[in-house]
Design a protein around this motif. Structure first.
Motif, PDB file in Angstrom:
ATOM      1  N   UNK A   1      -9.875  10.147  75.639  1.00 31.50           N
ATOM      2  CA  UNK A   1      -8.214   9.647  75.066  1.00 31.50           C
ATOM      3  C   UNK A   1      -7.538  11.239  74.698  1.00 31.50           C
ATOM      4  N   UNK A   2      -7.081  10.310  74.206  1.00 28.49           N
ATOM      5  CA  UNK A   2      -5.361  11.704  74.232  1.00 28.49           C
ATOM      6  C   UNK A   2      -5.634  12.291  72.908  1.00 28.49           C
ATOM      7  N   UNK A   3      -5.687  13.725  73.064  1.00 28.32           N
ATOM      8  CA  UNK A   3      -6.355  14.419  71.718  1.00 28.32           C
ATOM      9  C   UNK A   3      -4.693  15.591  71.346  1.00 28.32           C
ATOM     10  N   UNK A   4      -4.880  14.882  70.358  1.00 29.56           N
ATOM     11  CA  UNK A   4      -3.378  16.024  69.769  1.00 29.56           C
ATOM     12  C   UNK A   4      -4.176  16.976  68.345  1.00 29.56           C
ATOM     13  N   UNK A   5      -4.047  17.769  68.870  1.00 33.99           N
ATOM     14  CA  UNK A   5      -3.837  19.059  67.920  1.00 33.99           C
ATOM     15  C   UNK A   5      -3.700  19.317  66.490  1.00 33.99           C
ATOM     16  N   UNK A   6      -4.280  19.250  65.433  1.00 33.37           N
ATOM     17  CA  UNK A   6      -3.042  19.478  64.384  1.00 33.37           C
ATOM     18  C   UNK A   6      -3.597  20.631  64.051  1.00 33.37           C
ATOM     19  N   UNK A   7      -4.204  20.941  63.738  1.00 27.03           N
ATOM     20  CA  UNK A   7      -5.078  22.707  63.491  1.00 27.03           C
ATOM     21  C   UNK A   7      -5.573  23.707  63.922  1.00 27.03           C
ATOM     22  N   UNK A   8      -5.552  24.938  63.603  1.00 30.03           N
ATOM     23  CA  UNK A   8      -6.854  25.374  64.554  1.00 30.03           C
ATOM     24  C   UNK A   8      -7.312  26.869  63.450  1.00 30.03           C
ATOM     25  N   UNK A   9      -8.814  26.740  62.840  1.00 28.21           N
ATOM     26  CA  UNK A   9      -8.847  27.801  62.451  1.00 28.21           C
ATOM     27  C   UNK A   9      -8.594  29.322  62.684  1.00 28.21           C
ATOM     28  N   UNK A  10      -7.916  29.775  62.881  1.00 26.71           N
ATOM     29  CA  UNK A  10      -8.226  31.169  62.819  1.00 26.71           C
ATOM     30  C   UNK A  10      -9.082  32.581  62.750  1.00 26.71           C
ATOM     31  N   UNK A  11      -9.120  32.049  61.395  1.00 27.03           N
ATOM     32  CA  UNK A  11      -9.479  33.375  60.382  1.00 27.03           C
ATOM     33  C   UNK A  11     -11.100  32.925  61.026  1.00 27.03           C
ATOM     34  N   UNK A  12     -12.153  31.579  61.489  1.00 25.53           N
ATOM     35  CA  UNK A  12     -13.261  31.472  61.213  1.00 25.53           C
ATOM     36  C   UNK A  12     -13.510  32.755  62.766  1.00 25.53           C
ATOM     37  N   UNK A  13     -13.097  32.761  63.849  1.00 29.17           N
ATOM     38  CA  UNK A  13     -13.176  33.177  64.940  1.00 29.17           C
ATOM     39  C   UNK A  13     -13.531  34.913  64.195  1.00 29.17           C
TER      40      UNK A  13
ATOM     41  N   UNK B   1     -19.497  34.789  64.696  1.00 32.92           N
ATOM     42  CA  UNK B   1     -19.590  34.088  65.631  1.00 32.92           C
ATOM     43  C   UNK B   1     -19.842  32.800  65.832  1.00 32.92           C
ATOM     44  N   UNK B   2     -19.161  32.405  66.938  1.00 36.74           N
ATOM     45  CA  UNK B   2     -19.352  30.392  66.637  1.00 36.74           C
ATOM     46  C   UNK B   2     -20.629  31.083  67.339  1.00 36.74           C
ATOM     47  N   UNK B   3     -21.557  30.144  67.175  1.00 33.13           N
ATOM     48  CA  UNK B   3     -22.302  29.787  68.189  1.00 33.13           C
ATOM     49  C   UNK B   3     -22.628  28.586  69.267  1.00 33.13           C
ATOM     50  N   UNK B   4     -22.050  27.261  67.922  1.00 34.15           N
ATOM     51  CA  UNK B   4     -22.434  25.886  68.631  1.00 34.15           C
ATOM     52  C   UNK B   4     -21.157  25.551  68.063  1.00 34.15           C
TER      53      UNK B   4
ATOM     54  N   UNK C   1     -18.950  26.073  59.624  1.00 33.05           N
ATOM     55  CA  UNK C   1     -17.098  26.850  59.907  1.00 33.05           C
ATOM     56  C   UNK C   1     -16.031  25.564  60.184  1.00 33.05           C
ATOM     57  N   UNK C   2     -15.141  25.157  59.650  1.00 31.72           N
ATOM     58  CA  UNK C   2     -14.221  24.180  60.443  1.00 31.72           C
ATOM     59  C   UNK C   2     -12.906  24.896  61.315  1.00 31.72           C
ATOM     60  N   UNK C   3     -13.264  24.362  62.838  1.00 35.40           N
ATOM     61  CA  UNK C   3     -12.796  25.263  63.341  1.00 35.40           C
ATOM     62  C   UNK C   3     -11.524  24.397  63.444  1.00 35.40           C
ATOM     63  N   UNK C   4     -11.859  23.375  63.887  1.00 38.31           N
ATOM     64  CA  UNK C   4     -10.035  22.715  64.348  1.00 38.31           C
ATOM     65  C   UNK C   4     -10.351  21.954  63.458  1.00 38.31           C
ATOM     66  N   UNK C   5      -8.914  20.992  63.430  1.00 38.14           N
ATOM     67  CA  UNK C   5      -8.633  19.322  62.724  1.00 38.14           C
ATOM     68  C   UNK C   5      -7.561  18.364  64.192  1.00 38.14           C
ATOM     69  N   UNK C   6      -8.240  17.693  64.819  1.00 35.37           N
ATOM     70  CA  UNK C   6      -6.801  17.361  65.256  1.00 35.37           C
ATOM     71  C   UNK C   6      -7.402  15.360  65.549  1.00 35.37           C
ATOM     72  N   UNK C   7      -6.990  14.603  65.869  1.00 36.20           N
ATOM     73  CA  UNK C   7      -6.645  13.685  66.471  1.00 36.20           C
ATOM     74  C   UNK C   7      -6.887  13.052  68.178  1.00 36.20           C
ATOM     75  N   UNK C   8      -8.030  12.200  67.684  1.00 34.27           N
ATOM     76  CA  UNK C   8      -8.145  11.486  69.187  1.00 34.27           C
ATOM     77  C   UNK C   8      -8.274  10.038  69.054  1.00 34.27           C
ATOM     78  N   UNK C   9      -7.621   9.463  69.875  1.00 38.38           N
ATOM     79  CA  UNK C   9      -7.491   8.099  70.229  1.00 38.38           C
ATOM     80  C   UNK C   9      -7.097   7.675  68.817  1.00 38.38           C
ATOM     81  N   UNK C  10      -6.063   7.957  67.278  1.00 42.17           N
ATOM     82  CA  UNK C  10      -5.678   7.986  66.522  1.00 42.17           C
ATOM     83  C   UNK C  10      -6.510   8.143  65.513  1.00 42.17           C
ATOM     84  N   UNK C  11      -7.981   8.611  65.482  1.00 42.58           N
ATOM     85  CA  UNK C  11      -8.755   8.935  64.700  1.00 42.58           C
ATOM     86  C   UNK C  11      -9.008  10.479  64.426  1.00 42.58           C
TER      87      UNK C  11
END
Length: 153
Positions: free
Chosen positions: A6-18, A22-25, A109-119
């Protein structure tokens, strides 16, 4: 039959996490929210800079320190901005994740928050902490890439 993405709208990315891990999964999880919280997320009034996750004794995934600002038009039914929020993930995935987290140095670690199909969805990263030498090395590589891209035609 597979559902179409579905359509994805990215709200926020956590650049500090990267920068700090080291994000493995990565994992996509849902967030259990109240009515005014989803309205604030749709207005991009969310911060995950200091957020972290833990698995509690009931094998539930809980998110702490995610700041969702109060909704301006919420009135008396507004929510607490820093309340712990339950994350929605299958039990077998949580058990598998719990085994990985018991190893030394791993964290969620939370990497990003987004809306996917309104959720509202949260992308979690299984990270291992970087030391300062690793952080400097990452910055040097990024700076070298910038220099190279300047001179490419």
């Amino acid at each position: 039959m597979k559902k179409a993405q579905g359509n994805i709208k990215i709200i926020l990315k956590n650049k500090k996490a990267f920068h700090n891990y080291h994000i493995l999964d990565r994992f996509e999880v849902g967030i259990a929210l109240v009515g005014t919280e989803i309205k604030s997320i749709r207005n991009s009034k969310v911060n995950i800079g200091d957020a972290f996750c833990k698995i509690d004794k009931n094998e539930e995934l809980i998110l702490f320190n995610m700041n969702i600002s109060t909704y301006e038009k919420g009135g008396y039914s507004n929510h607490d901005p820093l309340r712990p929020r339950k994350l929605l993930m299958h039990k077998r995935e949580i058990r598998r994740l719990k085994a990985k987290l018991q190893q030394r140095g791993f964290t969620l670690v939370p990497v990003s928050v987004y809306l996917k199909n309104g959720r509202a969805k949260l992308e979690l990263g299984l990270g291992k902490g970087k030391d300062t030498a690793d952080k400097r090395e990452t910055l040097k590589k990024r700076e070298a890439q910038r220099e190279i891209s300047k001179f490419k035609f």
